[in-house]
Design a protein around this motif. Structure first.
Motif, PDB file in Angstrom:
ATOM      1  N   LEU A  27     -19.665 131.892  72.216  1.00 32.72           N
ATOM      2  CA  LEU A  27     -20.363 132.972  71.519  1.00 32.72           C
ATOM      3  C   LEU A  27     -20.774 132.559  70.112  1.00 32.72           C
ATOM      4  O   LEU A  27     -21.833 132.973  69.628  1.00 32.72           O
ATOM      5  N   LYS A  28     -19.979 131.721  69.465  1.00 33.46           N
ATOM      6  CA  LYS A  28     -20.323 131.224  68.137  1.00 33.46           C
ATOM      7  C   LYS A  28     -21.625 130.410  68.213  1.00 33.46           C
ATOM      8  O   LYS A  28     -22.503 130.546  67.358  1.00 33.46           O
ATOM      9  N   ARG A  29     -21.761 129.589  69.260  1.00 37.17           N
ATOM     10  CA  ARG A  29     -22.990 128.805  69.451  1.00 37.17           C
ATOM     11  C   ARG A  29     -24.191 129.721  69.676  1.00 37.17           C
ATOM     12  O   ARG A  29     -25.321 129.365  69.372  1.00 37.17           O
ATOM     13  N   GLN A  30     -23.933 130.926  70.215  1.00 37.61           N
ATOM     14  CA  GLN A  30     -25.001 131.886  70.456  1.00 37.61           C
ATOM     15  C   GLN A  30     -25.299 132.735  69.218  1.00 37.61           C
ATOM     16  O   GLN A  30     -26.180 133.583  69.258  1.00 37.61           O
ATOM     17  N   GLY A  31     -24.530 132.528  68.145  1.00 35.17           N
ATOM     18  CA  GLY A  31     -24.816 133.224  66.893  1.00 35.17           C
ATOM     19  C   GLY A  31     -23.771 134.219  66.430  1.00 35.17           C
ATOM     20  O   GLY A  31     -23.961 134.879  65.407  1.00 35.17           O
ATOM     21  N   MET A  32     -22.663 134.367  67.152  1.00 36.87           N
ATOM     22  CA  MET A  32     -21.642 135.318  66.737  1.00 36.87           C
ATOM     23  C   MET A  32     -20.966 134.850  65.447  1.00 36.87           C
ATOM     24  O   MET A  32     -20.534 133.708  65.351  1.00 36.87           O
ATOM     25  N   PRO A  33     -20.859 135.722  64.449  1.00 40.22           N
ATOM     26  CA  PRO A  33     -20.145 135.337  63.230  1.00 40.22           C
ATOM     27  C   PRO A  33     -18.643 135.211  63.515  1.00 40.22           C
ATOM     28  O   PRO A  33     -18.112 135.951  64.345  1.00 40.22           O
ATOM     29  N   VAL A  34     -17.995 134.293  62.853  1.00 37.19           N
ATOM     30  CA  VAL A  34     -16.563 134.085  63.060  1.00 37.19           C
ATOM     31  C   VAL A  34     -15.781 134.276  61.764  1.00 37.19           C
ATOM     32  O   VAL A  34     -14.634 133.868  61.667  1.00 37.19           O
ATOM     33  N   ASP A  35     -16.412 134.930  60.792  1.00 42.22           N
ATOM     34  CA  ASP A  35     -15.741 135.129  59.504  1.00 42.22           C
ATOM     35  C   ASP A  35     -14.802 136.329  59.507  1.00 42.22           C
ATOM     36  O   ASP A  35     -13.884 136.402  58.698  1.00 42.22           O
ATOM     37  N   SER A  36     -15.009 137.293  60.424  1.00 42.55           N
ATOM     38  CA  SER A  36     -14.108 138.445  60.506  1.00 42.55           C
ATOM     39  C   SER A  36     -14.167 139.043  61.906  1.00 42.55           C
ATOM     40  O   SER A  36     -15.173 138.908  62.610  1.00 42.55           O
ATOM     41  N   VAL A  37     -13.090 139.708  62.271  1.00 41.63           N
ATOM     42  CA  VAL A  37     -13.029 140.373  63.569  1.00 41.63           C
ATOM     43  C   VAL A  37     -14.078 141.479  63.615  1.00 41.63           C
ATOM     44  O   VAL A  37     -14.775 141.642  64.615  1.00 41.63           O
ATOM     45  N   ARG A  38     -14.218 142.224  62.525  1.00 36.88           N
ATOM     46  CA  ARG A  38     -15.181 143.319  62.481  1.00 36.88           C
ATOM     47  C   ARG A  38     -16.604 142.814  62.696  1.00 36.88           C
ATOM     48  O   ARG A  38     -17.368 143.368  63.494  1.00 36.88           O
ATOM     49  N   HIS A  39     -16.983 141.725  62.012  1.00 47.44           N
ATOM     50  CA  HIS A  39     -18.338 141.178  62.168  1.00 47.44           C
ATOM     51  C   HIS A  39     -18.557 140.660  63.592  1.00 47.44           C
ATOM     52  O   HIS A  39     -19.622 140.866  64.177  1.00 47.44           O
ATOM     53  N   ALA A  40     -17.554 139.982  64.134  1.00 45.26           N
ATOM     54  CA  ALA A  40     -17.689 139.440  65.492  1.00 45.26           C
ATOM     55  C   ALA A  40     -17.808 140.570  66.515  1.00 45.26           C
ATOM     56  O   ALA A  40     -18.645 140.518  67.418  1.00 45.26           O
TER      57      ALA A  40
END
Length: 170
Positions: A27-40
């Protein structure tokens, strides 16, 4: 980043979202942010479509403990995406078809249990139950979660009490 603050690891993010670390990497490769649970979780709600059809169980085959637990994980994804209604009937059907002797072994995420039993009124705790009473209540709660709301409950607060059951594994 300030000294003393820890960075959210992908493993911790995966655990918080109910995913595998490999799924977070994908999902990160697809653009999901990994800086916070809320953002993800927000990104997933807007960008991930659930394919429930691929995971549906045949209606004539009883579910296994693993089937129900996998559907529970799918339920977490659906809750995160705001689409629990897409998997609710499948989870309930799998729970209903699981042989009674195997039900105690099932471990579902608390958020899924809460959603499956949300139609019941919540009241303050009423005390501890015996082990036998806890077993009987487990049967009742399973039936409630598997069947879903048949009709709204109209109980006065003095007609209902919530009790706690101690578990050996907690």
């Amino acid at each position: 980043m300030n000294a003393g603050t820890s960075r959210l690891t992908q493993r911790a993010l995966a655990a918080a979202l109910g995913l595998s670390p490999a799924a977070v990497t994908k999902l990160k490769r697809q653009g999901m942010p990994v800086d916070s649970v809320r953002h993800a979780a927000e990104w997933r709600r807007h960008n991930v479509r659930l394919d429930v059809r691929a995971r549906a169980l045949p209606s004539d085959v009883p579910a296994s403990v693993a089937d129900v637990e996998r559907l529970g994980t799918l339920g977490i994804d659906a809750l995160t995406a705001g689409h629990f209604h897409l998997v609710e009937a499948t989870i309930r059907a799998a729970m209903a078809s699981l042989p009674p002797a195997e039900r105690e072994a099932v471990r579902l995420p608390l958020a899924v249990w809460d959603r499956l039993t949300a139609h019941l009124p919540l009241v303050p705790e009423g005390g501890d139950l015996s082990e036998a009473d806890c077993g009987a209540m487990g049967v009742v709660w399973w039936a409630v979660a598997a069947a879903g709301p048949a009709r709204p409950l109209a109980l006065a607060p003095d007609q209902v009490a919530v009790h706690t059951c101690a578990r050996e594994d907690e």
